[in-house]
Design an enzyme around this catalytic site. Sequence first.
Site, PDB file in Angstrom:
ATOM      1  N   GLU A 151      -2.688  10.726   1.368  1.00 15.67           N
ATOM      2  CA  GLU A 151      -1.345  11.187   0.678  1.00 15.67           C
ATOM      3  C   GLU A 151      -1.704  12.508  -0.105  1.00 15.67           C
ATOM      4  O   GLU A 151      -0.867  13.482  -0.346  1.00 15.67           O
ATOM      5  CB  GLU A 151      -1.021  10.176  -0.363  1.00 15.67           C
ATOM      6  CG  GLU A 151      -0.175   9.213  -0.083  1.00 15.67           C
ATOM      7  CD  GLU A 151       1.287   9.699   0.339  1.00 15.67           C
ATOM      8  OE1 GLU A 151       2.101  10.010  -0.208  1.00 15.67           O
ATOM      9  OE2 GLU A 151       1.767   9.326   1.793  1.00 15.67           O
ATOM     10  N   TYR A 173       1.589   9.834  -7.619  1.00 14.80           N
ATOM     11  CA  TYR A 173       0.537   9.364  -7.078  1.00 14.80           C
ATOM     12  C   TYR A 173      -0.488  10.280  -6.324  1.00 14.80           C
ATOM     13  O   TYR A 173      -1.735  10.265  -6.644  1.00 14.80           O
ATOM     14  CB  TYR A 173       0.807   8.265  -5.915  1.00 14.80           C
ATOM     15  CG  TYR A 173      -0.180   7.654  -5.302  1.00 14.80           C
ATOM     16  CD1 TYR A 173      -1.132   6.496  -5.453  1.00 14.80           C
ATOM     17  CD2 TYR A 173      -0.667   8.192  -3.914  1.00 14.80           C
ATOM     18  CE1 TYR A 173      -2.128   5.970  -5.069  1.00 14.80           C
ATOM     19  CE2 TYR A 173      -1.605   7.429  -3.217  1.00 14.80           C
ATOM     20  CZ  TYR A 173      -2.415   6.444  -3.728  1.00 14.80           C
ATOM     21  OH  TYR A 173      -3.386   5.863  -2.788  1.00 14.80           O
ATOM     22  N   LYS A 190      -4.252  11.140  -7.415  1.00 12.81           N
ATOM     23  CA  LYS A 190      -5.449  10.659  -6.685  1.00 12.81           C
ATOM     24  C   LYS A 190      -6.294  12.012  -6.362  1.00 12.81           C
ATOM     25  O   LYS A 190      -7.828  12.048  -6.149  1.00 12.81           O
ATOM     26  CB  LYS A 190      -5.124  10.060  -5.496  1.00 12.81           C
ATOM     27  CG  LYS A 190      -4.893   8.598  -5.377  1.00 12.81           C
ATOM     28  CD  LYS A 190      -6.285   7.781  -5.703  1.00 12.81           C
ATOM     29  CE  LYS A 190      -6.068   6.397  -5.511  1.00 12.81           C
ATOM     30  NZ  LYS A 190      -7.232   5.579  -5.278  1.00 12.81           N
ATOM     31  N   GLN A 199      -3.165   2.317  -9.147  1.00 11.61           N
ATOM     32  CA  GLN A 199      -1.761   2.165  -9.007  1.00 11.61           C
ATOM     33  C   GLN A 199      -1.365   2.548  -7.610  1.00 11.61           C
ATOM     34  O   GLN A 199      -1.356   4.007  -7.498  1.00 11.61           O
ATOM     35  CB  GLN A 199      -0.804   2.680 -10.173  1.00 11.61           C
ATOM     36  CG  GLN A 199       0.670   2.425 -10.198  1.00 11.61           C
ATOM     37  CD  GLN A 199       1.214   2.547  -8.905  1.00 11.61           C
ATOM     38  OE1 GLN A 199       1.402   1.698  -8.228  1.00 11.61           O
ATOM     39  NE2 GLN A 199       2.037   3.833  -8.885  1.00 11.61           N
ATOM     40  N   ALA A 237      -9.793   0.458  -7.621  1.00 10.35           N
ATOM     41  CA  ALA A 237      -8.665   0.010  -8.635  1.00 10.35           C
ATOM     42  C   ALA A 237      -7.635   1.272  -8.673  1.00 10.35           C
ATOM     43  O   ALA A 237      -8.075   2.275  -8.999  1.00 10.35           O
ATOM     44  CB  ALA A 237      -9.138  -0.297  -9.975  1.00 10.35           C
ATOM     45  N   GLN A 248      -5.885  -5.544  -0.854  1.00  8.46           N
ATOM     46  CA  GLN A 248      -6.394  -5.868   0.310  1.00  8.46           C
ATOM     47  C   GLN A 248      -7.755  -5.346   0.583  1.00  8.46           C
ATOM     48  O   GLN A 248      -8.704  -5.986   1.167  1.00  8.46           O
ATOM     49  CB  GLN A 248      -5.296  -5.213   1.263  1.00  8.46           C
ATOM     50  CG  GLN A 248      -5.934  -4.875   2.890  1.00  8.46           C
ATOM     51  CD  GLN A 248      -4.977  -3.913   3.621  1.00  8.46           C
ATOM     52  OE1 GLN A 248      -4.096  -4.243   3.999  1.00  8.46           O
ATOM     53  NE2 GLN A 248      -5.334  -2.525   3.447  1.00  8.46           N
ATOM     54  N   SER A 308      -8.745  -7.548  -6.342  1.00  9.69           N
ATOM     55  CA  SER A 308      -7.658  -8.006  -5.707  1.00  9.69           C
ATOM     56  C   SER A 308      -6.886  -7.879  -4.598  1.00  9.69           C
ATOM     57  O   SER A 308      -6.142  -8.617  -4.180  1.00  9.69           O
ATOM     58  CB  SER A 308      -6.319  -8.457  -7.146  1.00  9.69           C
ATOM     59  OG  SER A 308      -7.323  -9.005  -8.302  1.00  9.69           O
TER      60      SER A 308
HETATM   61  O1  F7E Z   1       5.021   3.891   3.140  1.00 16.87           O
HETATM   62  C1  F7E Z   1       8.314   4.887   4.529  1.00 16.87           C
HETATM   63  C2  F7E Z   1       7.945   5.725   3.209  1.00 16.87           C
HETATM   64  O2  F7E Z   1       4.770   2.612   1.320  1.00 16.87           O
HETATM   65  C3  F7E Z   1       5.054   4.421   4.415  1.00 16.87           C
HETATM   66  C4  F7E Z   1      -0.651   3.131   0.152  1.00 16.87           C
HETATM   67  O3  F7E Z   1      -1.580   2.483   0.553  1.00 16.87           O
HETATM   68  O4  F7E Z   1      -0.895   4.552   2.192  1.00 16.87           O
HETATM   69  C5  F7E Z   1       0.092   4.016   1.530  1.00 16.87           C
HETATM   70  O5  F7E Z   1       1.104   5.037   0.937  1.00 16.87           O
HETATM   71  C6  F7E Z   1       6.046   5.393   4.970  1.00 16.87           C
HETATM   72  C7  F7E Z   1       6.612   6.139   3.814  1.00 16.87           C
HETATM   73  O6  F7E Z   1       3.002   3.651   2.467  1.00 16.87           O
HETATM   74  C8  F7E Z   1      10.349   2.092   3.634  1.00 16.87           C
HETATM   75  O7  F7E Z   1       8.857   6.449   2.538  1.00 16.87           O
HETATM   76  C9  F7E Z   1      10.636   3.660   4.929  1.00 16.87           C
HETATM   77  O8  F7E Z   1       6.879   7.395   4.235  1.00 16.87           O
HETATM   78  O9  F7E Z   1       3.912   1.918   3.350  1.00 16.87           O
HETATM   79  P1  F7E Z   1       4.179   2.792   2.511  1.00 16.87           P
HETATM   80  P2  F7E Z   1       2.497   5.003   1.870  1.00 16.87           P
HETATM   81  O10 F7E Z   1       3.469   5.641   0.963  1.00 16.87           O
HETATM   82  O11 F7E Z   1       2.084   5.880   3.110  1.00 16.87           O
HETATM   83  C10 F7E Z   1      -1.657   5.619   1.562  1.00 16.87           C
HETATM   84  C11 F7E Z   1      -2.823   6.380   2.388  1.00 16.87           C
HETATM   85  C12 F7E Z   1      -2.032   5.225   0.141  1.00 16.87           C
HETATM   86  O12 F7E Z   1      -3.275   5.971  -0.260  1.00 16.87           O
HETATM   87  C13 F7E Z   1      -1.015   4.308  -0.464  1.00 16.87           C
HETATM   88  O13 F7E Z   1      -1.853   3.900  -1.686  1.00 16.87           O
HETATM   89  O14 F7E Z   1       7.149   4.391   5.038  1.00 16.87           O
HETATM   90  N1  F7E Z   1       9.534   3.569   4.348  1.00 16.87           N
HETATM   91  N2  F7E Z   1      11.116   2.622   4.492  1.00 16.87           N
HETATM   92  C14 F7E Z   1       9.235   2.725   3.548  1.00 16.87           C
HETATM   93  N3  F7E Z   1       8.125   2.558   2.463  1.00 16.87           N
HETATM   94  C15 F7E Z   1       8.335   1.231   1.922  1.00 16.87           C
HETATM   95  N4  F7E Z   1       7.295   0.860   1.130  1.00 16.87           N
HETATM   96  N5  F7E Z   1       9.469   0.548   1.834  1.00 16.87           N
HETATM   97  C16 F7E Z   1      10.391   0.664   2.784  1.00 16.87           C
HETATM   98  O15 F7E Z   1      11.393  -0.139   2.864  1.00 16.87           O
END
Ligand code: F7E
Length: 344
Positions: free
Chosen positions: A127, A150, A154, A83, A81, A12, A10
């Site tokens: 991450e 997370y 992983k 979280q 799959a 992306q 389900s």
């Molecule tokens: O955050 C900052 C946030 O939630 C990116 C997943 O696919 O990639 C993803 O994880 C950055 C972080 O992705 C907001 O604090 C600022 O520093 O888009 P994200 P992520 O955490 O990098 C990795 C490779 C994975 O494996 C994961 O499964 O952006 N940020 N402001 C924000 N993030 C969110 N979500 N929302 C905000 O408003």
Amino acid sequence: MARVLITGISGQDGAFLARQLLARGDEVWGTYRRGAERTFSRPTALGIHEQLRYALVDMAEAGNLIRTLDRIQPDAIYHLAAQSFVGDSFEQPTYTFDVNATGTARLLDAVRTVTPRARVYQASTSEMFGDVRGEAVLDEDGAFRPRSPYAISKLAAHHLVGVHRDAYGLFGCRGILFNHESELRGTEFVTRKITRAVGAVARDEPGVLALGNLDARRDWGYAPEYVDAMIRMMTQDTPDDYVIATGRAASVREFATLAFAAIGVTLAWSGRDADEVAHDAATGALRVRVDPTFWRPAEVGWLRGDASKAARQLGWTATTALESLVRRMVEHDVRTPTASSLSP
Ligand code: F7E
């Protein structure tokens, strides 16, 4: 032709991967969990829903996994799959561990028992590097210093696949993928949150884009290219681990600036920390503000990957520049109105 099972159809990546595998002539099965959306919007959007076969599987149910492998007898399993939202893992650490870490242990044990010759792809993640020292460019030898439940879950799954490879001869590939985005990206992730907000502004909807840490830097690539890297790993003669990344890091602030530029709005940034804002330089309208509720208890500030091993051994390099990725996502979200992603 191979029979392939994708856990997490389900999401992306599941949808893009299924499309590429179908194009190769593979028979593609996808698992979905109870409670996941049953409309399969992403496979439907890609026009492949009718060509897929589905199995109801929960990573929490060992017997369910065993019976599914026994029934399908896959040649290859792409284990996506999870979280996958880092932010939620701070509030739901045990659920995150159960799905991502223990769930992978259950899957690997089922593979070992039922289909030991099936190849396994593990969706590992940048991450895992976590608390990166300096502005390092990270390759397969980078030190793992996870900063969230997370990332720890992983990393445990990553090591479990390594152990099964060493101990039982599993053909297990670990793809350490940096952030990869697209018009099918979940709306809780920052890139899609930004591009949907820009779409709303382009349609003159009221409201402001509220973001968390604007300084976080990520290495953002285009998701369809990243699932191609997964297939390349899994069709080598020898299983191995690969970093998949573009090699460029940009901040959340830069991403937002590019996204607004794609609709002709130049952002003027001012203020600091929780008081930082961005106005439309031409009209003075407030477009972005900081909302500290989006700050994470512990943050990964910098991620930039070195995919030269993948270039050498898989012939893979990222080709979509950040500017093109942002434009593609914004154009999609301008065309596709949804419930507003703007805050008051
Ligand atoms: O955050 C900052 C946030 O939630 C990116 C997943 O696919 O990639 C993803 O994880 C950055 C972080 O992705 C907001 O604090 C600022 O520093 O888009 P994200 P992520 O955490 O990098 C990795 C490779 C994975 O494996 C994961 O499964 O952006 N940020 N402001 C924000 N993030 C969110 N979500 N929302 C905000 O408003």
